[in-house]
Design a protein around this motif. Structure first.
Motif, PDB file in Angstrom:
ATOM      1  N   HIS A 125       0.807  -1.225   0.000  1.00  0.00           N
ATOM      2  CA  HIS A 125       0.000   0.000   0.000  1.00  0.00           C
ATOM      3  C   HIS A 125       0.842   1.277   0.000  1.00  0.00           C
ATOM      4  N   GLY A 126       2.158   1.129  -0.157  1.00  0.00           N
ATOM      5  CA  GLY A 126       3.028   2.303  -0.211  1.00  0.00           C
ATOM      6  C   GLY A 126       3.031   3.106   1.078  1.00  0.00           C
ATOM      7  N   ILE A 127       2.967   2.415   2.207  1.00  0.00           N
ATOM      8  CA  ILE A 127       2.942   3.089   3.509  1.00  0.00           C
ATOM      9  C   ILE A 127       4.374   3.332   3.967  1.00  0.00           C
ATOM     10  N   GLU A 128       4.703   4.597   4.157  1.00  0.00           N
ATOM     11  CA  GLU A 128       6.041   4.959   4.610  1.00  0.00           C
ATOM     12  C   GLU A 128       6.070   4.973   6.134  1.00  0.00           C
ATOM     13  N   ALA A 129       6.891   4.105   6.707  1.00  0.00           N
ATOM     14  CA  ALA A 129       6.973   3.975   8.160  1.00  0.00           C
ATOM     15  C   ALA A 129       8.355   4.391   8.643  1.00  0.00           C
ATOM     16  N   PHE A 130       8.431   4.727   9.913  1.00  0.00           N
ATOM     17  CA  PHE A 130       9.701   5.005  10.571  1.00  0.00           C
ATOM     18  C   PHE A 130       9.715   4.208  11.865  1.00  0.00           C
ATOM     19  N   GLU A 131      10.889   4.073  12.468  1.00  0.00           N
ATOM     20  CA  GLU A 131      11.007   3.313  13.706  1.00  0.00           C
ATOM     21  C   GLU A 131      10.672   4.194  14.900  1.00  0.00           C
ATOM     22  N   GLY A 132       9.801   3.689  15.751  1.00  0.00           N
ATOM     23  CA  GLY A 132       9.387   4.426  16.940  1.00  0.00           C
ATOM     24  C   GLY A 132      10.526   4.640  17.915  1.00  0.00           C
ATOM     25  N   PRO A 133      10.460   5.705  18.712  1.00  0.00           N
ATOM     26  CA  PRO A 133      11.563   6.070  19.600  1.00  0.00           C
ATOM     27  C   PRO A 133      11.778   5.128  20.780  1.00  0.00           C
ATOM     28  N   ALA A 134      10.753   4.485  21.285  1.00  0.00           N
ATOM     29  CA  ALA A 134      10.901   3.639  22.473  1.00  0.00           C
ATOM     30  C   ALA A 134      11.149   2.177  22.129  1.00  0.00           C
ATOM     31  N   LEU A 135      10.441   1.658  21.114  1.00  0.00           N
ATOM     32  CA  LEU A 135      10.499   0.227  20.830  1.00  0.00           C
ATOM     33  C   LEU A 135      10.924  -0.106  19.404  1.00  0.00           C
ATOM     34  N   GLY A 136      11.131   0.901  18.579  1.00  0.00           N
ATOM     35  CA  GLY A 136      11.528   0.650  17.194  1.00  0.00           C
ATOM     36  C   GLY A 136      10.422   0.054  16.349  1.00  0.00           C
ATOM     37  N   LEU A 137       9.170   0.230  16.777  1.00  0.00           N
ATOM     38  CA  LEU A 137       8.034  -0.304  16.025  1.00  0.00           C
ATOM     39  C   LEU A 137       7.818   0.502  14.750  1.00  0.00           C
ATOM     40  N   TRP A 156      -0.129   8.479  17.429  1.00  0.00           N
ATOM     41  CA  TRP A 156       0.357   7.102  17.557  1.00  0.00           C
ATOM     42  C   TRP A 156       0.842   6.856  18.984  1.00  0.00           C
ATOM     43  N   MET A 157       0.907   5.561  19.354  1.00  0.00           N
ATOM     44  CA  MET A 157       1.438   5.126  20.640  1.00  0.00           C
ATOM     45  C   MET A 157       2.268   3.870  20.425  1.00  0.00           C
ATOM     46  N   GLU A 158       3.330   3.724  21.182  1.00  0.00           N
ATOM     47  CA  GLU A 158       4.086   2.474  21.211  1.00  0.00           C
ATOM     48  C   GLU A 158       3.713   1.767  22.513  1.00  0.00           C
ATOM     49  N   CYS A 159       3.360   0.484  22.405  1.00  0.00           N
ATOM     50  CA  CYS A 159       2.817  -0.248  23.541  1.00  0.00           C
ATOM     51  C   CYS A 159       3.568  -1.550  23.805  1.00  0.00           C
ATOM     52  N   ARG A 160       3.749  -1.843  25.096  1.00  0.00           N
ATOM     53  CA  ARG A 160       4.318  -3.120  25.521  1.00  0.00           C
ATOM     54  C   ARG A 160       3.157  -4.004  25.954  1.00  0.00           C
ATOM     55  N   TRP A 161       3.022  -5.142  25.280  1.00  0.00           N
ATOM     56  CA  TRP A 161       1.948  -6.087  25.563  1.00  0.00           C
ATOM     57  C   TRP A 161       2.090  -6.630  26.979  1.00  0.00           C
ATOM     58  N   VAL A 166       1.403   1.846  27.600  1.00  0.00           N
ATOM     59  CA  VAL A 166       1.889   2.824  26.620  1.00  0.00           C
ATOM     60  C   VAL A 166       3.246   3.326  27.086  1.00  0.00           C
ATOM     61  N   LEU A 167       4.269   3.189  26.208  1.00  0.00           N
ATOM     62  CA  LEU A 167       5.619   3.619  26.555  1.00  0.00           C
ATOM     63  C   LEU A 167       6.006   4.934  25.891  1.00  0.00           C
ATOM     64  N   SER A 168       5.399   5.253  24.760  1.00  0.00           N
ATOM     65  CA  SER A 168       5.629   6.550  24.120  1.00  0.00           C
ATOM     66  C   SER A 168       4.401   6.891  23.290  1.00  0.00           C
ATOM     67  N   ALA A 169       4.178   8.188  23.113  1.00  0.00           N
ATOM     68  CA  ALA A 169       3.014   8.643  22.353  1.00  0.00           C
ATOM     69  C   ALA A 169       3.332   9.993  21.726  1.00  0.00           C
ATOM     70  N   ALA A 170       2.711  10.245  20.579  1.00  0.00           N
ATOM     71  CA  ALA A 170       2.837  11.544  19.914  1.00  0.00           C
ATOM     72  C   ALA A 170       1.566  11.794  19.123  1.00  0.00           C
ATOM     73  N   ALA A 171       1.298  13.071  18.863  1.00  0.00           N
ATOM     74  CA  ALA A 171       0.096  13.444  18.119  1.00  0.00           C
ATOM     75  C   ALA A 171       0.404  14.641  17.230  1.00  0.00           C
ATOM     76  N   ASP A 172      -0.405  14.764  16.182  1.00  0.00           N
ATOM     77  CA  ASP A 172      -0.311  15.915  15.299  1.00  0.00           C
ATOM     78  C   ASP A 172      -0.866  17.115  16.058  1.00  0.00           C
ATOM     79  N   SER A 173      -0.040  18.105  16.292  1.00  0.00           N
ATOM     80  CA  SER A 173      -0.433  19.259  17.108  1.00  0.00           C
ATOM     81  C   SER A 173      -1.524  20.104  16.460  1.00  0.00           C
ATOM     82  N   ARG A 174      -1.829  19.855  15.187  1.00  0.00           N
ATOM     83  CA  ARG A 174      -2.924  20.586  14.546  1.00  0.00           C
ATOM     84  C   ARG A 174      -4.280  20.086  15.032  1.00  0.00           C
TER      85      ARG A 174
END
Length: 193
Positions: free
Chosen positions: A102-114, A124-129, A146-154
């Motif tokens: 689907h041409g989804i461009e991803a990057f590695e999350g700061p806490a878990l590399g997801l 988005w949130m990075e979560c430990r099961w 939840v170990l890290s989270a970020a949101a679009d400030s708009r």
């Protein structure tokens, strides 16, 4: 590769990212294998530490990868991603890498590399099961911290959602079934609030 509009969300506000019931995308990675799927049922369950639950069918590829790695990403797509959300929720990752398909461009999350995505996402949130041995084989509900989270400030700033006409493409999706979604609407404020 991150958007200049995304900002970290204080973990004490992470539950607010999903407390209004949006459709979410779940990302997983185990080794070099990654996957993304849609999920209609998620919710916060605790504030400190922030914990969430999400229903991931125990027979899915995502669940298999999550159990193998112990982690998952929880992404909140904006309205502009309705077609993509439906597409990644309609086909198994066992049929190939859905990010590539689907041409989804991803990057590695700061806490878990997801694998995380910001283009078109509200947050988005990075979560430990958190394994629950007595329910693991019987239920589809998964719990995580939840170990890290970020949101679009708009659309999410100062710990709150801000739905306006100017950010309509980022309004969250709410699954109605059979490829139908509602979009978060005009907020109203209660007296005294």
């Amino acid at each position: 590769m991150t958007s200049s509009h995304f900002r970290p969300v204080a973990l004490e506000h992470a539950s607010r990212l999903i407390n209004h019931g949006p459709t979410v995308l779940i990302t997983t990675r185990h080794g070099a294998v990654r996957n993304i799927m849609a999920a209609a049922w998620s919710m916060p369950v605790e504030f400190t530490p922030p914990r969430v639950s999400v229903v991931i069918d125990k027979h899915t590829y995502t669940r298999e990868l999550m159990q193998a790695s112990g982690h998952f990403g929880l992404l909140i797509p904006g309205a502009a991603l309705a077609d993509l959300t439906y597409a990644v929720g309609s086909v198994s990752g066992r049929q190939g890498d859905k990010f590539a398909r689907h041409g989804i461009e991803a990057f590695e999350g700061p806490a878990l590399g997801l694998p995380l995505v910001e283009a078109g996402m509200a947050a988005w949130m990075e979560c430990r099961w958190i394994p629950e041995p007595h329910t693991e084989d019987a239920y589809d509900t998964c719990f995580a911290e939840v170990l890290s989270a970020a949101a679009d400030s708009r659309i999410f700033a100062d710990g709150h959602w801000h739905f306006t006409e100017a950010n309509r493409e980022l309004h969250t999706l709410h699954h109605l079934g059979a490829g139908n979604f509602a979009v978060a609407g005009t907020p109203i404020k209660a007296r005294g609030g």
